[in-house]
Design a protein around this motif. Structure first.
Motif, PDB file in Angstrom:
ATOM      1  N   ARG A 253      20.176  54.849  80.641  1.00 22.26           N
ATOM      2  CA  ARG A 253      19.065  54.859  79.679  1.00 22.26           C
ATOM      3  C   ARG A 253      19.413  54.094  78.409  1.00 22.26           C
ATOM      4  O   ARG A 253      20.521  54.185  77.897  1.00 22.26           O
ATOM      5  CB  ARG A 253      18.681  56.297  79.350  1.00 22.26           C
ATOM      6  N   ARG A 254      18.442  53.344  77.930  1.00 18.56           N
ATOM      7  CA  ARG A 254      18.552  52.597  76.673  1.00 18.56           C
ATOM      8  C   ARG A 254      17.435  53.064  75.747  1.00 18.56           C
ATOM      9  O   ARG A 254      16.349  53.425  76.198  1.00 18.56           O
ATOM     10  CB  ARG A 254      18.421  51.091  76.918  1.00 18.56           C
ATOM     11  N   PHE A 255      17.706  52.995  74.447  1.00 16.94           N
ATOM     12  CA  PHE A 255      16.726  53.468  73.465  1.00 16.94           C
ATOM     13  C   PHE A 255      15.825  52.301  73.063  1.00 16.94           C
ATOM     14  O   PHE A 255      16.243  51.385  72.358  1.00 16.94           O
ATOM     15  CB  PHE A 255      17.432  54.053  72.251  1.00 16.94           C
ATOM     16  N   PHE A 256      14.565  52.342  73.536  1.00 16.99           N
ATOM     17  CA  PHE A 256      13.595  51.284  73.260  1.00 16.99           C
ATOM     18  C   PHE A 256      12.842  51.602  71.973  1.00 16.99           C
ATOM     19  O   PHE A 256      12.331  52.717  71.794  1.00 16.99           O
ATOM     20  CB  PHE A 256      12.613  51.153  74.418  1.00 16.99           C
ATOM     21  N   VAL A 257      12.785  50.605  71.071  1.00 11.48           N
ATOM     22  CA  VAL A 257      12.078  50.767  69.803  1.00 11.48           C
ATOM     23  C   VAL A 257      11.023  49.669  69.681  1.00 11.48           C
ATOM     24  O   VAL A 257      11.198  48.564  70.200  1.00 11.48           O
ATOM     25  CB  VAL A 257      13.054  50.705  68.606  1.00 11.48           C
ATOM     26  N   PRO A 258       9.910  49.938  68.989  1.00  9.66           N
ATOM     27  CA  PRO A 258       8.848  48.934  68.877  1.00  9.66           C
ATOM     28  C   PRO A 258       9.104  47.945  67.745  1.00  9.66           C
ATOM     29  O   PRO A 258       9.641  48.301  66.697  1.00  9.66           O
ATOM     30  CB  PRO A 258       7.607  49.785  68.581  1.00  9.66           C
ATOM     31  N   CYS A 259       8.716  46.700  67.976  1.00 16.69           N
ATOM     32  CA  CYS A 259       8.763  45.697  66.909  1.00 16.69           C
ATOM     33  C   CYS A 259       7.710  46.047  65.864  1.00 16.69           C
ATOM     34  O   CYS A 259       6.547  46.315  66.209  1.00 16.69           O
ATOM     35  CB  CYS A 259       8.500  44.311  67.483  1.00 16.69           C
ATOM     36  N   PRO A 260       8.033  46.057  64.583  1.00 18.55           N
ATOM     37  CA  PRO A 260       7.038  46.381  63.557  1.00 18.55           C
ATOM     38  C   PRO A 260       5.953  45.322  63.411  1.00 18.55           C
ATOM     39  O   PRO A 260       4.921  45.576  62.778  1.00 18.55           O
ATOM     40  CB  PRO A 260       7.878  46.494  62.278  1.00 18.55           C
ATOM     41  N   HIS A 261       6.161  44.145  64.011  1.00 21.91           N
ATOM     42  CA  HIS A 261       5.194  43.059  63.890  1.00 21.91           C
ATOM     43  C   HIS A 261       4.260  42.977  65.095  1.00 21.91           C
ATOM     44  O   HIS A 261       3.030  42.906  64.929  1.00 21.91           O
ATOM     45  CB  HIS A 261       5.923  41.725  63.699  1.00 21.91           C
ATOM     46  N   CYS A 262       4.829  42.987  66.315  1.00 23.69           N
ATOM     47  CA  CYS A 262       3.994  42.829  67.500  1.00 23.69           C
ATOM     48  C   CYS A 262       3.929  44.087  68.358  1.00 23.69           C
ATOM     49  O   CYS A 262       3.123  44.165  69.292  1.00 23.69           O
ATOM     50  CB  CYS A 262       4.483  41.656  68.348  1.00 23.69           C
ATOM     51  N   GLY A 263       4.775  45.059  68.085  1.00 22.81           N
ATOM     52  CA  GLY A 263       4.746  46.321  68.808  1.00 22.81           C
ATOM     53  C   GLY A 263       5.485  46.329  70.128  1.00 22.81           C
ATOM     54  O   GLY A 263       5.541  47.364  70.799  1.00 22.81           O
ATOM     55  N   HIS A 286      15.901  39.749  65.357  1.00 24.24           N
ATOM     56  CA  HIS A 286      14.774  38.936  65.795  1.00 24.24           C
ATOM     57  C   HIS A 286      14.185  39.514  67.080  1.00 24.24           C
ATOM     58  O   HIS A 286      14.886  39.701  68.070  1.00 24.24           O
ATOM     59  CB  HIS A 286      15.214  37.485  66.003  1.00 24.24           C
ATOM     60  N   CYS A 287      12.889  39.782  67.032  1.00 27.31           N
ATOM     61  CA  CYS A 287      12.177  40.410  68.137  1.00 27.31           C
ATOM     62  C   CYS A 287      12.222  39.539  69.389  1.00 27.31           C
ATOM     63  O   CYS A 287      12.086  38.312  69.314  1.00 27.31           O
ATOM     64  CB  CYS A 287      10.729  40.675  67.728  1.00 27.31           C
ATOM     65  N   GLU A 288      12.388  40.170  70.542  1.00 27.43           N
ATOM     66  CA  GLU A 288      12.388  39.446  71.804  1.00 27.43           C
ATOM     67  C   GLU A 288      11.011  38.886  72.139  1.00 27.43           C
ATOM     68  O   GLU A 288      10.896  37.872  72.821  1.00 27.43           O
ATOM     69  CB  GLU A 288      12.837  40.364  72.946  1.00 27.43           C
ATOM     70  N   GLY A 289       9.946  39.553  71.653  1.00 27.05           N
ATOM     71  CA  GLY A 289       8.596  39.139  72.007  1.00 27.05           C
ATOM     72  C   GLY A 289       8.041  38.055  71.115  1.00 27.05           C
ATOM     73  O   GLY A 289       7.675  36.972  71.578  1.00 27.05           O
ATOM     74  N   CYS A 290       8.002  38.323  69.803  1.00 25.52           N
ATOM     75  CA  CYS A 290       7.362  37.375  68.885  1.00 25.52           C
ATOM     76  C   CYS A 290       8.358  36.553  68.080  1.00 25.52           C
ATOM     77  O   CYS A 290       7.944  35.681  67.297  1.00 25.52           O
ATOM     78  CB  CYS A 290       6.424  38.124  67.937  1.00 25.52           C
ATOM     79  N   GLU A 291       9.675  36.827  68.215  1.00 25.29           N
ATOM     80  CA  GLU A 291      10.735  36.115  67.505  1.00 25.29           C
ATOM     81  C   GLU A 291      10.675  36.315  65.994  1.00 25.29           C
ATOM     82  O   GLU A 291      11.386  35.646  65.245  1.00 25.29           O
ATOM     83  CB  GLU A 291      10.709  34.610  67.816  1.00 25.29           C
ATOM     84  N   ALA A 292       9.835  37.239  65.534  1.00 24.69           N
ATOM     85  CA  ALA A 292       9.755  37.495  64.101  1.00 24.69           C
ATOM     86  C   ALA A 292      11.016  38.204  63.621  1.00 24.69           C
ATOM     87  O   ALA A 292      11.631  38.980  64.362  1.00 24.69           O
ATOM     88  CB  ALA A 292       8.519  38.333  63.777  1.00 24.69           C
ATOM     89  N   ALA A 293      11.399  37.940  62.367  1.00 28.16           N
ATOM     90  CA  ALA A 293      12.573  38.588  61.784  1.00 28.16           C
ATOM     91  C   ALA A 293      12.225  40.008  61.359  1.00 28.16           C
ATOM     92  O   ALA A 293      11.199  40.244  60.710  1.00 28.16           O
ATOM     93  CB  ALA A 293      13.072  37.785  60.587  1.00 28.16           C
ATOM     94  N   ILE A 294      13.075  40.956  61.730  1.00 28.62           N
ATOM     95  CA  ILE A 294      12.878  42.368  61.396  1.00 28.62           C
ATOM     96  C   ILE A 294      13.928  42.753  60.361  1.00 28.62           C
ATOM     97  O   ILE A 294      15.131  42.628  60.593  1.00 28.62           O
ATOM     98  CB  ILE A 294      13.015  43.265  62.640  1.00 28.62           C
ATOM     99  N   ALA A 295      13.493  43.220  59.204  1.00 33.67           N
ATOM    100  CA  ALA A 295      14.411  43.597  58.132  1.00 33.67           C
ATOM    101  C   ALA A 295      14.956  45.005  58.361  1.00 33.67           C
ATOM    102  O   ALA A 295      14.384  45.806  59.106  1.00 33.67           O
ATOM    103  CB  ALA A 295      13.702  43.517  56.784  1.00 33.67           C
ATOM    104  N   GLU A 296      16.043  45.296  57.688  1.00 30.45           N
ATOM    105  CA  GLU A 296      16.718  46.586  57.847  1.00 30.45           C
ATOM    106  C   GLU A 296      15.810  47.764  57.530  1.00 30.45           C
ATOM    107  O   GLU A 296      15.879  48.811  58.184  1.00 30.45           O
ATOM    108  CB  GLU A 296      17.963  46.618  56.945  1.00 30.45           C
TER     109      GLU A 296
END
Length: 663
Positions: A253-263, A286-296
């Motif tokens: 099991r891996r802990f999946f979290v949503p991207c704050p930009h694309c979900g 950097h999100c795998e889906g939208c490549e947007a930068a995610i801040a801490e």
């Protein structure tokens, strides 16, 4: 949840309507109350809910004292709840980075069991000493800070309390704490609950009686489906890691979290953490889906919305497995910027990069035991006169390999950062049955080798293998003294923390008389030094032209002279590290010969062990500087400037570093 002590007794024929005891003896009500409590099923309260309600963290055992909050580490909620009696899971495997809250989750489980679902519990640390330390620092604090637990476990100072450092008795159960190195502790009692902490640090066998994990889990088999086993560890080396082997047999099991930009839900991977070179403070994910930068600062909300998802099919449906890296560390703990900084600091050092992978990424380190090509080593040989010490070599050690008809010795010079040079290769004919052979080896201890500065060096330490004709080696070592000679015994397996242990006192025979504790023996993890040697041999280094203009080789570089022939080079590269299946089906790493003769590699390992025994791995900067001053070695200062050489001392003066530095 009501306390079992307040259970309402049934109004049966045993007790009258007025409450009179009709059994006719004192204590009947106590017996009935205990009987009714025993019929009470395990509570529906989960471990995480219990911790949020009852667990208090003390300032001496936690960086964030106060009420425990699962919301601080949301990823621990499901893991803890799998340990609750109402969940059918029997085994929980957690491969993780350091400092993500796993040990506190295990302690929550201990507190829950004592309070809500009592039963015999076994908690295992790598050693008995660590079990004692954990009891003092964590378990005592767990009990002291929680009123519900204090009521159930009497103070250790009270008479017949059942509360000792390694044993805590409570109504309906007992907590036994022990080390994986104690077979007696592992087989002491049946246990419904088993907490195995840092299993990758366990010894291969507990008092030669078998695998500690297997011994411990055998304690729980009589509890069938009611048992709970929690295996936790930071991983170590691929092929040797217990926790990785256990994890790979689960649903992973891996802990999946949503991207704050694309979900898009994703589990965090290190290669998605990016920053400007040399500026780790700019690290962003950097999100795998939208490549947007995610801040801490997005991490808190991401963790709250995260969920565990299986990524494989388990071989045992009763076991679940979890993996977590420090990328998930809550805000205020280990930041992405600090992770980036740690990675930059680890570059160029295999040891530092291994620690990074193990403790921050929660992944195993792949030990590269592939032997370098001997012909490539031949092409990189350098020129210096046989029997002389190049300029940056600061002290000498030797490794001696005892054979049936000879003793082979290699003398190595060592410098800063464990840079090394082969100085001499000596073969003494005759073997251990020839007194003249031992006399010539004794003479070698007094021989000197000329340093480039004009000084003369003797061997600081000679490590000699005791695997062949052990008694003869012990007898000789005792005759010449243990200040300059270290008898060694090679051990299988890796030991990064302390590749050399000892000395231990062993019996020796001298002149036909047995002397109890007459010799000192050092134990050497030969796998560790073989892997290190091959890693150093494969390192890239500046070209000869660059070296001539002052470019320095990286730490650990092995310099070989042009008089080292092809046979010697083939012996140095005579083994490789392979993964093999053990008798019980477990994988392990093992060194195997590519050719029969490997004396050069063995001598190198013993000479390296001698350098460790001399203390070179632990010397301070002033000590290295003092050695360089004595030998007039040109050194680079802290800012890269080159210090001026003092004039060389007269070469007639013989110098040995042993008396001042090699104690």
């Amino acid at each position: 949840m009501s306390d079992p002590s307040s259970t309402t007794l049934p109004r049966s024929g045993l007790i009258s309507a007025e409450g009179d005891d009709v059994l006719g003896f004192d204590g009947a009500q106590d017996i009935l109350r205990a009987w009714c409590a025993g019929l009470t099923p395990d509570p529906d309260l989960t471990v995480s809910k219990w911790a949020d309600r009852h667990r208090k963290l003390s300032s001496r055992a936690s960086a964030e004292p106060g009420q425990y909050r699962t919301a601080r580490t949301p990823y621990m909620g499901e893991i803890m709840d799998r340990l609750s009696p109402g969940d059918p899971t029997q085994r929980v495997v957690f491969m993780k980075a350091a400092q993500v809250g796993a040990t506190e989750a295990g302690n929550n489980w201990i507190g829950f069991a004592i309070h809500q679902a009592p039963g015999p519990m076994l908690a295992v640390q790598p050693t008995v000493e660590l079990a004692k330390r954990n009891s003092r620092q964590r378990i005592d604090s767990l009990i002291e800070e929680s009123p519900e637990l204090r009521e159930r476990i009497k103070p250790a100072r009270s008479r017949d309390a059942g509360n000792t450092m390694l044993s805590k008795e409570f109504a309906g159960g007992i907590l036994i704490m022990t080390g994986a190195n104690s077979a007696v502790g592992l087989r002491s009692t049946p246990a419904r609950y088993i907490f195995l902490d840092e299993v990758d640090a366990y010894p291969a066998s507990a008092d030669e009686e078998g695998d500690p994990v297997t011994l411990a889990e055998a304690r729980s088999l009589t509890f069938a489906h009611r048992r709970k086993v929690f295996l936790v560890s930071t991983p170590t080396i691929r092929g040797l890691s217990r926790i990785e082997r256990e994890f790979e047999a689960t649903d992973q099991r891996r802990f999946f979290v949503p991207c704050p930009h694309c979900g898009e839900a994703q589990w965090l991977k290190f290669d998605r953490l990016r920053w400007e070179k040399g500026r780790p403070e700019t690290a962003e994910y950097h999100c795998e889906g939208c490549e947007a930068a995610i801040a801490e600062h997005h991490k808190t909300a991401m963790l709250e919305a995260g969920e565990w998802r299986a990524t494989a099919e388990a071989s045992d449906p009763g076991t679940v497995g979890y993996h977590l890296s420090a990328l998930y560390s809550p805000v205020g703990w280990l930041s992405w910027a600090r992770i980036a900084r740690a990675h930059e600091a680890a570059r160029g050092s295999d040891e530092a990069m291994r620690a990074f992978r193990n403790t921050i990424l929660g992944e195993t380190w792949v030990e590269t035991g592939e032997a370098p090509d001997w012909q490539r080593l031949a092409d990189r040989r350098e020129h210096w006169k046989p029997g002389t010490v190049p300029e940056r070599g600061l002290f000498l050690t030797a490794g001696a390999d005892v054979q049936k008809d000879r003793i082979e010795i290699d003398v190595w010079a060592w410098g800063r950062g464990l840079e090394s040079w082969l100085v001499d290769h000596v073969i003494i004919e005759g073997g251990p049955g020839d007194p003249e052979c031992w006399q010539r080896l004794t003479d070698l201890l007094g021989r000197t080798w000329a340093h480039a500065s004009g000084e003369h060096l003797t061997i600081a330490r000679l490590a000699i293998d005791t695997g062949y004709e052990t008694s003869a080696v012990y007898g000789w070592a005792r005759q010449v003294g243990f200040a300059q000679v270290a008898p060694v015994k090679g051990l299988d397996g890796f030991n990064r923390a302390s590749p050399v242990t000892g000395p231990t006192y062993v019996d020796a025979t001298l002149g036909g008389k047995r002397l109890r504790r007459g010799a000192r023996l050092w134990s050497v993890a030969t796998s560790t030094f073989k892997a290190e040697t091959y890693r150093f041999l494969r390192q890239e280094r500046p070209t000869r032209e660059d070296q001539e203009t002052g470019a320095l080789c990286p730490p650990g570089t092995v310099h070989l002279p042009d008089w080292a022939d092809g046979e010697w080079l083939k012996q140095l590269t005579a083994e490789q590290l392979v993964t093999v299946k053990g008798k019980r089906g477990f994988s392990k790493l093992e060194w195997q010969k590519l050719r029969e003769r490997n004396e050069a590699l063995d001598c190198r390992v013993y000479a390296r062990a001698a350098a460790w025994i001399a203390g070179a791995d632990r010397w301070s900067e002033p000590r290295w500087q003092d050695l360089e001053r004595q030998l007039a070695v040109e050194t680079a200062g802290p800012e890269g400037e080159v210090a001026v050489k003092p004039p060389p001392r007269p070469s007639a003066r013989r110098r040995t570093m042993r008396s001042n530095y090699m104690g």
